[in-house]
Design a protein around this motif. Sequence first.
Motif, PDB file in Angstrom:
ATOM      1  N   ARG A 241       0.833  -1.225   0.000  1.00 33.16           N
ATOM      2  CA  ARG A 241       0.000   0.000   0.000  1.00 33.16           C
ATOM      3  C   ARG A 241       0.854   1.255   0.000  1.00 33.16           C
ATOM      4  O   ARG A 241       0.543   2.235  -0.679  1.00 33.16           O
ATOM      5  N   VAL A 242       1.952   1.210   0.745  1.00 33.23           N
ATOM      6  CA  VAL A 242       2.852   2.362   0.779  1.00 33.23           C
ATOM      7  C   VAL A 242       3.447   2.617  -0.597  1.00 33.23           C
ATOM      8  O   VAL A 242       3.535   3.758  -1.059  1.00 33.23           O
ATOM      9  N   LEU A 243       3.854   1.551  -1.280  1.00 28.17           N
ATOM     10  CA  LEU A 243       4.441   1.708  -2.616  1.00 28.17           C
ATOM     11  C   LEU A 243       3.421   2.213  -3.625  1.00 28.17           C
ATOM     12  O   LEU A 243       3.753   2.978  -4.540  1.00 28.17           O
ATOM     13  N   GLN A 244       2.170   1.773  -3.466  1.00 26.99           N
ATOM     14  CA  GLN A 244       1.112   2.242  -4.378  1.00 26.99           C
ATOM     15  C   GLN A 244       0.827   3.725  -4.223  1.00 26.99           C
ATOM     16  O   GLN A 244       0.501   4.421  -5.182  1.00 26.99           O
ATOM     17  N   ASN A 245       0.927   4.202  -2.995  1.00 25.61           N
ATOM     18  CA  ASN A 245       0.622   5.609  -2.711  1.00 25.61           C
ATOM     19  C   ASN A 245       1.781   6.547  -2.961  1.00 25.61           C
ATOM     20  O   ASN A 245       1.641   7.762  -2.944  1.00 25.61           O
ATOM     21  N   SER A 246       2.951   5.979  -3.165  1.00 26.21           N
ATOM     22  CA  SER A 246       4.136   6.831  -3.366  1.00 26.21           C
ATOM     23  C   SER A 246       4.314   7.182  -4.846  1.00 26.21           C
ATOM     24  O   SER A 246       3.747   6.541  -5.717  1.00 26.21           O
TER      25      SER A 246
END
Length: 246
Positions: A241-246
């Motif tokens: 999720r963090v990678l998707q939002n970055s």
Amino acid sequence: MDKMLYVAMSGASQNTLAQQAHANNMANVSTTGFQRDLEQARSMPVFGDTFASRAYAMSERPATDFSAGALQATGRDLDVAVGGDGFIAVQAPDGSEAYVRTAAMNIDAQGILRAGNGLPIMGNSGPIAIPPDEKIDVGSDGTISIRGMGETPNAVAQVDRIKLVNPPVGSLTKGTDGLIHTTSGQAAPFDANVKVESGFLEASNVNAVEEMTAVMTLSKQFELHIKMMTTAKEDDESVSRVLQNS
């Protein structure tokens, strides 16, 4: 993350095998002459094309507990148990020689003396054959004496002698057939110092409390492994999720 998941997965898998070993011991707590299997776990590096930086858990059965069980009086003349160290020789189904600690013996229709599991008892030169008799006695040294049919009470004849052996414990292993074998496959020699008790059977040397405690401990460890795998999954989803939002 990958290493954490792999260690937890392998730990849970091997933990199940360890529980099977203790469950087998528990199932044989009332089996005469049964000798419990030992169990241990250790870490093993993963070898392959790359550097062995990963490790996994491995459960193994390193040995058998050859300590004697308690003697149970039966009052039956053909029930025998080894008193102290040593074993009774029997003929395994494949024709080789194997060993047991106790035997509820009986005589079959052909006159062959057999252990309670149906295997022939070994004597001086092979399986022991018993002529028709009125009474049979087993001496402490394994000597088998009979009073023949129609003979007077003092007419006692020695038929054969049970083969009693006492090889080093380190040279013995328990096979998948539940019998004790020598690791070399060679028959152990007679040992005149081994004695048997007639009218007794040896109980299993399994301690039910110890085995139940081990099973409960392993069950808790299994739950911990599953929790670690769940945590690894949640961490992986969080990273995604963090990678998707970055």
